[in-house]
Design a protein around this motif. Structure first.
Motif, PDB file in Angstrom:
ATOM      1  N   VAL A 178      -3.927  -4.617   8.352  1.00  0.00           N
ATOM      2  CA  VAL A 178      -4.339  -4.538   6.943  1.00  0.00           C
ATOM      3  C   VAL A 178      -3.107  -4.276   6.092  1.00  0.00           C
ATOM      4  O   VAL A 178      -2.320  -3.378   6.381  1.00  0.00           O
ATOM      5  N   CYS A 179      -2.943  -5.057   5.046  1.00  0.00           N
ATOM      6  CA  CYS A 179      -1.840  -4.856   4.108  1.00  0.00           C
ATOM      7  C   CYS A 179      -2.019  -3.507   3.415  1.00  0.00           C
ATOM      8  O   CYS A 179      -3.026  -3.286   2.734  1.00  0.00           O
ATOM      9  N   PRO A 180      -1.043  -2.584   3.576  1.00  0.00           N
ATOM     10  CA  PRO A 180      -1.190  -1.263   2.956  1.00  0.00           C
ATOM     11  C   PRO A 180      -1.083  -1.279   1.432  1.00  0.00           C
ATOM     12  O   PRO A 180      -1.573  -0.367   0.770  1.00  0.00           O
TER      13      PRO A 180
ATOM     14  N   GLU B 215      -6.423   0.099  -7.414  1.00  0.00           N
ATOM     15  CA  GLU B 215      -5.693  -0.467  -8.552  1.00  0.00           C
ATOM     16  C   GLU B 215      -4.957   0.616  -9.324  1.00  0.00           C
ATOM     17  O   GLU B 215      -3.874   0.369  -9.857  1.00  0.00           O
ATOM     18  N   GLU B 216      -5.513   1.832  -9.370  1.00  0.00           N
ATOM     19  CA  GLU B 216      -4.866   2.936 -10.075  1.00  0.00           C
ATOM     20  C   GLU B 216      -3.522   3.289  -9.446  1.00  0.00           C
ATOM     21  O   GLU B 216      -2.641   3.815 -10.107  1.00  0.00           O
ATOM     22  N   ARG B 217      -3.373   3.017  -8.137  1.00  0.00           N
ATOM     23  CA  ARG B 217      -2.140   3.343  -7.432  1.00  0.00           C
ATOM     24  C   ARG B 217      -1.272   2.096  -7.225  1.00  0.00           C
ATOM     25  O   ARG B 217      -0.347   2.103  -6.430  1.00  0.00           O
ATOM     26  N   GLY B 218      -1.570   1.006  -7.933  1.00  0.00           N
ATOM     27  CA  GLY B 218      -0.737  -0.190  -7.866  1.00  0.00           C
ATOM     28  C   GLY B 218      -1.181  -1.224  -6.861  1.00  0.00           C
ATOM     29  O   GLY B 218      -0.526  -2.245  -6.685  1.00  0.00           O
ATOM     30  N   GLY B 219      -2.299  -0.993  -6.181  1.00  0.00           N
ATOM     31  CA  GLY B 219      -2.804  -1.950  -5.195  1.00  0.00           C
ATOM     32  C   GLY B 219      -3.850  -2.859  -5.798  1.00  0.00           C
ATOM     33  O   GLY B 219      -3.963  -2.991  -7.017  1.00  0.00           O
ATOM     34  N   GLU B 220      -4.629  -3.476  -4.932  1.00  0.00           N
ATOM     35  CA  GLU B 220      -5.662  -4.391  -5.387  1.00  0.00           C
ATOM     36  C   GLU B 220      -7.061  -3.914  -4.999  1.00  0.00           C
ATOM     37  O   GLU B 220      -8.043  -4.578  -5.311  1.00  0.00           O
ATOM     38  N   GLY B 221      -7.137  -2.797  -4.257  1.00  0.00           N
ATOM     39  CA  GLY B 221      -8.429  -2.255  -3.870  1.00  0.00           C
ATOM     40  C   GLY B 221      -9.222  -3.163  -2.958  1.00  0.00           C
ATOM     41  O   GLY B 221     -10.444  -3.196  -3.018  1.00  0.00           O
ATOM     42  N   ARG B 222      -8.520  -3.907  -2.091  1.00  0.00           N
ATOM     43  CA  ARG B 222      -9.223  -4.802  -1.165  1.00  0.00           C
ATOM     44  C   ARG B 222      -8.593  -4.718   0.225  1.00  0.00           C
ATOM     45  O   ARG B 222      -7.436  -4.341   0.375  1.00  0.00           O
ATOM     46  N   THR B 223      -9.386  -5.057   1.208  1.00  0.00           N
ATOM     47  CA  THR B 223      -8.916  -5.032   2.592  1.00  0.00           C
ATOM     48  C   THR B 223      -8.483  -6.443   2.978  1.00  0.00           C
ATOM     49  O   THR B 223      -9.312  -7.343   3.059  1.00  0.00           O
ATOM     50  N   GLU B 224      -7.198  -6.630   3.191  1.00  0.00           N
ATOM     51  CA  GLU B 224      -6.619  -7.941   3.528  1.00  0.00           C
ATOM     52  C   GLU B 224      -6.129  -7.891   4.975  1.00  0.00           C
ATOM     53  O   GLU B 224      -5.099  -7.307   5.271  1.00  0.00           O
ATOM     54  N   TRP B 225      -6.910  -8.492   5.897  1.00  0.00           N
ATOM     55  CA  TRP B 225      -6.509  -8.569   7.307  1.00  0.00           C
ATOM     56  C   TRP B 225      -5.623  -9.795   7.494  1.00  0.00           C
ATOM     57  O   TRP B 225      -5.997 -10.903   7.105  1.00  0.00           O
ATOM     58  N   LEU B 226      -4.448  -9.602   8.088  1.00  0.00           N
ATOM     59  CA  LEU B 226      -3.496 -10.693   8.280  1.00  0.00           C
ATOM     60  C   LEU B 226      -3.010 -10.714   9.723  1.00  0.00           C
ATOM     61  O   LEU B 226      -2.770  -9.664  10.328  1.00  0.00           O
ATOM     62  N   SER B 227      -2.833 -11.913  10.256  1.00  0.00           N
ATOM     63  CA  SER B 227      -2.383 -12.079  11.640  1.00  0.00           C
ATOM     64  C   SER B 227      -0.982 -11.518  11.834  1.00  0.00           C
ATOM     65  O   SER B 227      -0.074 -11.815  11.064  1.00  0.00           O
TER      66      SER B 227
ATOM     67  N   TYR C 223       1.283 -11.747   8.402  1.00  0.00           N
ATOM     68  CA  TYR C 223       1.494 -10.404   7.844  1.00  0.00           C
ATOM     69  C   TYR C 223       2.915 -10.293   7.287  1.00  0.00           C
ATOM     70  O   TYR C 223       3.118  -9.861   6.162  1.00  0.00           O
ATOM     71  N   ASN C 224       3.890 -10.707   8.086  1.00  0.00           N
ATOM     72  CA  ASN C 224       5.300 -10.662   7.684  1.00  0.00           C
ATOM     73  C   ASN C 224       5.511 -11.470   6.406  1.00  0.00           C
ATOM     74  O   ASN C 224       6.142 -11.004   5.461  1.00  0.00           O
TER      75      ASN C 224
END
Length: 169
Positions: free
Chosen positions: A25-27, A33-45, A51-52
């Motif tokens: 999961v992309c940290p 969103e309040e902390r600069g993220g997107e508030g979603r769970t993005e699973w990447l290989s 992921y890289n």
């Protein structure tokens, strides 16, 4: 893989699967969103570099340091020769100077359009050039909030012993 430390922005905190099916999961996307993220769970290989690629070219986070790539140390706008310009292309190109190699790198493509990720051209250069190099004295990349304060408190109470080694991507 365990994060290098609590400030590592690259290493996933959640993974599943093994070998070819391992995903992380992309940290950054995971943060609110309040902390600069997107508030979603993005699973990447993890096995096939998704992921890289995501961390390098979507967020500008180095796999070597776990931190954002250093920005250019200078900017320059170069006027292109009229004989080089085709329809729909830029007349001027912005370039950034690299702290490590000293070269001027294009900050945008020749096509006169907005990129979804404006820093993409710089980050491509940074992946190839910077490795674990950062601008001397570069710091304060974290959001100073209650999470950061708790990490600093924990760090003060539990000092880390030993030097960190360079990670291979």
């Amino acid at each position: 893989n365990q994060p290098r430390n609590a400030y590592d922005l690259y290493t996933p905190r959640f993974t599943k699967g093994i070998g070819r099916t391992k995903e992380g999961v992309c940290p950054i996307c995971f943060e609110s969103e309040e902390r600069g993220g997107e508030g979603r769970t993005e699973w990447l290989s993890m096995k096939f570099s998704a992921y890289n690629y995501h961390m390098h070219y979507f967020h500008g986070i180095s796999c070597y340091t776990g931190l954002p790539f250093s920005p250019p140390i200078e900017f320059l706008v170069m006027r292109r020769r009229p004989s080089q310009i085709r329809k729909g292309e830029r007349e001027e190109m912005m370039q950034g100077k690299c702290h490590r190699c000293g070269e001027w790198t294009p900050m945008e493509g020749v096509k006169n359009c907005e990129l979804k990720i404006k820093e993409l051209y710089w980050w491509k250069h940074a992946v190839a050039c910077h490795r674990s190099s950062t601008i001397p004295g570069e710091r304060d990349i974290y959001m100073n909030d209650n999470v950061f304060d708790k990490l600093k408190e924990y760090e003060h109470l539990n000092p880390v012993k030993g030097e960190e080694e360079e990670i291979e991507c």
